[in-house]
Scaffold this motif. Structure first.
Motif, PDB file in Angstrom:
ATOM      1  N   ALA A  73      15.741  60.015  36.749  1.00  0.00           N
ATOM      2  CA  ALA A  73      16.584  59.190  37.608  1.00  0.00           C
ATOM      3  C   ALA A  73      17.466  58.270  36.767  1.00  0.00           C
ATOM      4  O   ALA A  73      16.976  57.526  35.916  1.00  0.00           O
ATOM      5  N   GLU A  76      18.517  54.775  41.385  1.00  0.00           N
ATOM      6  CA  GLU A  76      17.358  54.920  42.261  1.00  0.00           C
ATOM      7  C   GLU A  76      17.427  56.241  43.024  1.00  0.00           C
ATOM      8  O   GLU A  76      18.493  56.664  43.466  1.00  0.00           O
ATOM      9  N   MET A  77      16.276  56.892  43.159  1.00  0.00           N
ATOM     10  CA  MET A  77      16.155  58.097  43.979  1.00  0.00           C
ATOM     11  C   MET A  77      15.178  57.778  45.092  1.00  0.00           C
ATOM     12  O   MET A  77      13.981  57.562  44.842  1.00  0.00           O
ATOM     13  N   THR A  78      15.679  57.719  46.313  1.00  0.00           N
ATOM     14  CA  THR A  78      14.869  57.314  47.462  1.00  0.00           C
ATOM     15  C   THR A  78      15.043  58.306  48.606  1.00  0.00           C
ATOM     16  O   THR A  78      15.909  59.180  48.560  1.00  0.00           O
ATOM     17  N   ARG A  79      14.243  58.156  49.615  1.00  0.00           N
ATOM     18  CA  ARG A  79      14.407  59.010  50.802  1.00  0.00           C
ATOM     19  C   ARG A  79      15.789  58.845  51.413  1.00  0.00           C
ATOM     20  O   ARG A  79      16.382  59.796  51.912  1.00  0.00           O
ATOM     21  N   CYS A  83      16.368  61.899  47.640  1.00  0.00           N
ATOM     22  CA  CYS A  83      15.448  62.290  46.574  1.00  0.00           C
ATOM     23  C   CYS A  83      14.895  63.691  46.855  1.00  0.00           C
ATOM     24  O   CYS A  83      14.972  64.199  47.977  1.00  0.00           O
ATOM     25  N   HIS A 132       7.762  63.083  48.950  1.00  0.00           N
ATOM     26  CA  HIS A 132       9.085  62.630  48.531  1.00  0.00           C
ATOM     27  C   HIS A 132       8.967  61.980  47.152  1.00  0.00           C
ATOM     28  O   HIS A 132       8.188  61.034  46.983  1.00  0.00           O
ATOM     29  N   GLU A 134      10.240  59.698  45.054  1.00  0.00           N
ATOM     30  CA  GLU A 134      11.091  58.520  44.894  1.00  0.00           C
ATOM     31  C   GLU A 134      10.889  57.941  43.494  1.00  0.00           C
ATOM     32  O   GLU A 134       9.753  57.765  43.037  1.00  0.00           O
ATOM     33  N   ASN A 154      22.180  62.042  51.535  1.00  0.00           N
ATOM     34  CA  ASN A 154      22.429  60.691  51.037  1.00  0.00           C
ATOM     35  C   ASN A 154      23.043  59.880  52.172  1.00  0.00           C
ATOM     36  O   ASN A 154      24.227  60.019  52.487  1.00  0.00           O
ATOM     37  N   ARG A 160      23.962  58.781  44.272  1.00  0.00           N
ATOM     38  CA  ARG A 160      22.660  58.971  43.601  1.00  0.00           C
ATOM     39  C   ARG A 160      22.869  59.895  42.408  1.00  0.00           C
ATOM     40  O   ARG A 160      23.438  60.970  42.546  1.00  0.00           O
TER      41      ARG A 160
END
Length: 224
Positions: A73, A76-79, A83, A132, A134, A154, A160
């Motif tokens: 990453a 940030e890699m989030t839902r 991600c 997930h 993250e 996204n 991202r």
């Protein structure tokens, strides 16, 4: 920019190449693959605001190479920004995913359909779940090519960004196996020997980059 250039940025970007050799990463790669290791794919991936992500699939070429996929990453890699999500244990299942998707049996955008399919394929691991992955900037994970995975949309207002690298043993031919599925000859993919030695000679070895095609920028990000 061509697909070849996008997926082989390690051949022209020293900054990206150096990133794939970070000590914390390489120590784990050598533990998983042994001392003789090739880097055969590396590139940056961005997911723009509004990107719809990627449907459920396996990385078939990486699966045939039997390599290790690393995602690192850079933001940030989030839902909420897309991600990677996966179904644990699915790399062990011998299921004809492409044929089932083509027949309309599986919708590659339907999480629940893939969970039901996993329960059908491997009832001993039911009920399956989706994880997930993250990450905070600087965190990374490894994944086998046969894992069933997808990328969410996204839904944020920020891009991202991640760096992707794939590593393989020197005794395994790194080829563009997607062409085999089209009835064409599988072209050899350029590889960089990053540790140990190549005693097999089954791959096309190239020298690591000494300059950076991205000029003075540490890394310039290209779309997947």
């Amino acid at each position: 920019r061509s697909d070849y250039e996008c997926r082989n940025q390690h051949l022209s970007s020293k900054s990206l190449y150096d990133l794939t050799l970070e000590d914390l990463v390489i120590k784990r790669v050598l533990t998983l693959l042994g001392d003789d290791v090739l880097l055969w794919v590396a590139h940056t991936v961005l997911r723009l605001p509004g990107s719809q992500g990627q449907g459920w699939h396996i990385d078939s070429i990486n699966h045939r190479v039997q390599g290790i996929h690393m995602s690192l990453a850079l933001t940030e890699m989030t839902r909420s920004n897309g991600c990677i999500k996966l179904i644990p244990g699915s790399h062990l299942y011998r299921a004809g995913l492409a044929a089932r998707k083509a027949s309309g049996y599986l919708d590659d955008s339907d999480d629940n359909a893939w969970l039901r399919f996993a329960d059908t394929v491997a009832p001993w691991n039911s009920p399956h779940r989706i994880v997930h992955l993250e990450l905070r900037p600087g965190q990374f994970f490894f994944m086998l090519g046969a894992v069933w995975h997808a990328v969410g949309p996204n839904e944020t207002h920020k891009t991202r960004i991640a760096a992707v690298a794939r590593y393989a043993r020197t005794d395994v031919p790194c080829r563009d196996f997607a062409k085999v599925d089209l009835g064409q000859e599988a072209a050899a993919l350029p590889c960089i020997l990053i540790n140990g030695q190549d005693s097999f000679g089954v791959n096309q070895l190239v020298a690591p980059p000494t300059n950076d095609v991205f000029s003075n920028q540490a890394i310039t990000f290209g779309s997947e």
